[in-house]
Write a protein that holds these residues in place. Structure first.
Motif, PDB file in Angstrom:
ATOM      1  N   GLY A   1       0.794  -1.233   0.000  1.00 43.94           N
ATOM      2  CA  GLY A   1       0.000   0.000   0.000  1.00 43.94           C
ATOM      3  C   GLY A   1       0.825   1.282   0.000  1.00 43.94           C
ATOM      4  N   MET A   2       0.133   2.384  -0.283  1.00 46.75           N
ATOM      5  CA  MET A   2       0.795   3.679  -0.448  1.00 46.75           C
ATOM      6  C   MET A   2       1.394   4.190   0.869  1.00 46.75           C
ATOM      7  N   ASP A   3       0.653   4.031   1.964  1.00 46.59           N
ATOM      8  CA  ASP A   3       1.156   4.538   3.253  1.00 46.59           C
ATOM      9  C   ASP A   3       2.449   3.838   3.640  1.00 46.59           C
ATOM     10  N   TRP A   4       2.546   2.571   3.286  1.00 51.09           N
ATOM     11  CA  TRP A   4       3.749   1.801   3.633  1.00 51.09           C
ATOM     12  C   TRP A   4       4.930   2.236   2.774  1.00 51.09           C
ATOM     13  N   MET A   5       4.648   2.522   1.501  1.00 53.03           N
ATOM     14  CA  MET A   5       5.716   3.065   0.652  1.00 53.03           C
ATOM     15  C   MET A   5       6.181   4.403   1.245  1.00 53.03           C
ATOM     16  N   TYR A   6       5.227   5.266   1.596  1.00 57.63           N
ATOM     17  CA  TYR A   6       5.574   6.556   2.215  1.00 57.63           C
ATOM     18  C   TYR A   6       6.455   6.318   3.456  1.00 57.63           C
ATOM     19  N   ALA A   7       6.014   5.362   4.280  1.00 53.76           N
ATOM     20  CA  ALA A   7       6.722   5.107   5.546  1.00 53.76           C
ATOM     21  C   ALA A   7       8.159   4.634   5.330  1.00 53.76           C
TER      22      ALA A   7
END
Ligand SMILES: NC(=O)C1=CN([C@@H]2O[C@H](COP(=O)(O)OP(=O)(O)OC[C@H]3O[C@@H](n4cnc5c(N)ncnc54)[C@H](O)[C@@H]3O)[C@@H](O)[C@H]2O)C=CC1
Ligand SMILES: CC(=O)[C@](C)(O)C(=O)O
Ligand SMILES: [Mg+2]
Ligand SMILES: [Mg+2]
Length: 352
Positions: free
Chosen positions: A261-267
């Motif tokens: 997911g996107m939030d995990w990539m961001y993280a």
């Protein structure tokens, strides 16, 4: 069907656990599945079905490159490979996998062979939804349904060989035999789908045409070009601009999004990057949303389908299309990309 929660919305979907391959084989045991057309979806779907033990034949124009490809892929002329009319006659399920424009031209021939109880299968809602433009109106005594793999036929085959599955939608337009549901689900499993979600012909074609013109292809090329051009105009090298626009996305960041997911990539990016990306994404959404609204409208009013049909029917369309694709290939961004791809360690030949 399994009721699952998709971000707070319950949806009925079909999973491979619920409808295993053995069940698909049983449902299709007395059918001859005729895959008409051997372009991009044709090979993926026909080969996956063949490897899954389904009785599948291919119908393709003789003396064509696709015919030769089918032979190379293991289809045997006179046994499992026929010219289109012969395959149409033998098939009890007709998988109509010519290009959407070509489907219009061949429709009178297909219709002739749709005798009572057969099934007509599509991988797109195009022909039926826009029947005022295509003239595709099936007889009432055949099943009509679709399985639309959400990706290229090339990926459908590759993922199958890797033991994975490409998600597909399914829809029933006409259930003449009372068996349309089990027939379409069995086909969906047999062609190598991951899970199957339900739609209707209109929703399939509206979303598909939006997606390919939008984030999947048209929009992504547009935003790549915009950022690349800005970076180049400010004095950045092609290498820097390409890496910062495309290579990093496809090689490093999108695989992280795909995985978790996107939030995990961001993280997994710096706090500096996260701050900026969180600040800027809504601006990009707001800038592009009116374009997506315009796009959806253009799809829903039939403008996009008409344009596709009109252009495809021009005798020199293939050459014009090739010229447009060449322009994309020859543009600086994709030429820079070619060099960058060649420099990936896995693509370099080992030097002595
Ligand atoms: N390309 C893809 O991966 C995807 C395609 N679809 C849908 O699947 C269907 C098939 O699409 P593609 O595989 O892309 O088709 P395609 O453009 O690769 O063409 C398929 C076949 O049509 C034959 N053909 C073209 N004109 C013909 C004519 N006038 N008479 C007889 N044969 C002719 C070609 O020889 C080729 O074998 C379409 O409905 C498309 O929207 C759905 C999902 C993805
Ligand atoms: C690959 C796919 O599903 C597309 C982009 O919708 C298509 O090829 O039409
Ligand atoms: Mg499409
Ligand atoms: Mg699609």
């Amino acid at each position: 069907m399994a009721k699952l929660n998709f971000g707070g919305v319950e949806e009925n979907v079909v999973t491979r656990e619920e409808f295993p391959l053995s069940k698909a084989q049983e449902v299709l045991s007395k059918e001859t599945v005729a895959v008409i057309g051997y372009g991009v979806q044709g090979p993926g779907q026909a080969l996956n079905q063949k490897d899954n033990g389904i009785n599948v034949i291919v119908g393709q124009r003789k003396n064509s490159k696709s015919w030769d490809k089918a032979v190379r892929d293991g289809f045997v002329p006179g046994e499992t490979l026929f010219d289109i009319e012969e395959a149409l006659e033998k098939g009890t399920i007709i998988c109509y996998l010519l290009s959407d424009a070509a489907q219009i031209e061949l429709w009178p021939t297909v219709k002739k062979h749709l005798t009572a109880g057969k099934a007509l299968y599509f991988s797109h809602g195009f022909g039926i939804t826009f029947n005022e433009q295509t003239g595709i109106v099936p007889p009432a005594d055949v099943d009509v349904f679709l399985v639309a793999p959400k990706g290229s036929g090339t990926s459908l085959r590759r993922m199958f060989l890797e033991g994975r599955g490409l998600n597909s939608s399914f829809a029933i337009f006409q259930d003449a035999t009372g068996k349309a549901w089990e027939r379409v689900i069995a086909l969906g499993i047999a062609v190598g789908s991951g899970y199957l979600f339900e739609t209707d012909f209109k929703k399939e074609v509206f979303s598909d045409l939006t997606g390919e013109r939008g984030t999947l292809m048209g929009c992504i090329q547009g935003i790549f070009a915009a950022q690349y051009e800005v970076l180049r105009s400010k004095g950045h090298t092609p290498s820097e601009a390409f890496n910062e626009t495309v290579e990093e996305l496809t090689q490093s960041l999108m695989p992280l999004v795909a995985e978790n997911g996107m939030d995990w990539m961001y993280a997994n990016c710096s706090t500096t990057a996260q701050r900026g990306a969180l600040d800027w994404w809504k601006k990009f959404r707001d800038a592009t949303k009116p374009v997506f609204e315009e796009l959806y409208e253009s799809v829903a009013t039939g403008k996009e389908s008409q344009r596709s049909i009109d252009l495809n029917s021009q005798p020199d369309y293939r050459e014009k299309l090739d010229a447009e694709l060449k322009e994309l290939r020859d543009s600086e961004i994709w030429q820079a990309g070619k060099t960058v791809r060649g420099l990936r360690p896995e693509n370099q030949t080992v030097e002595a």
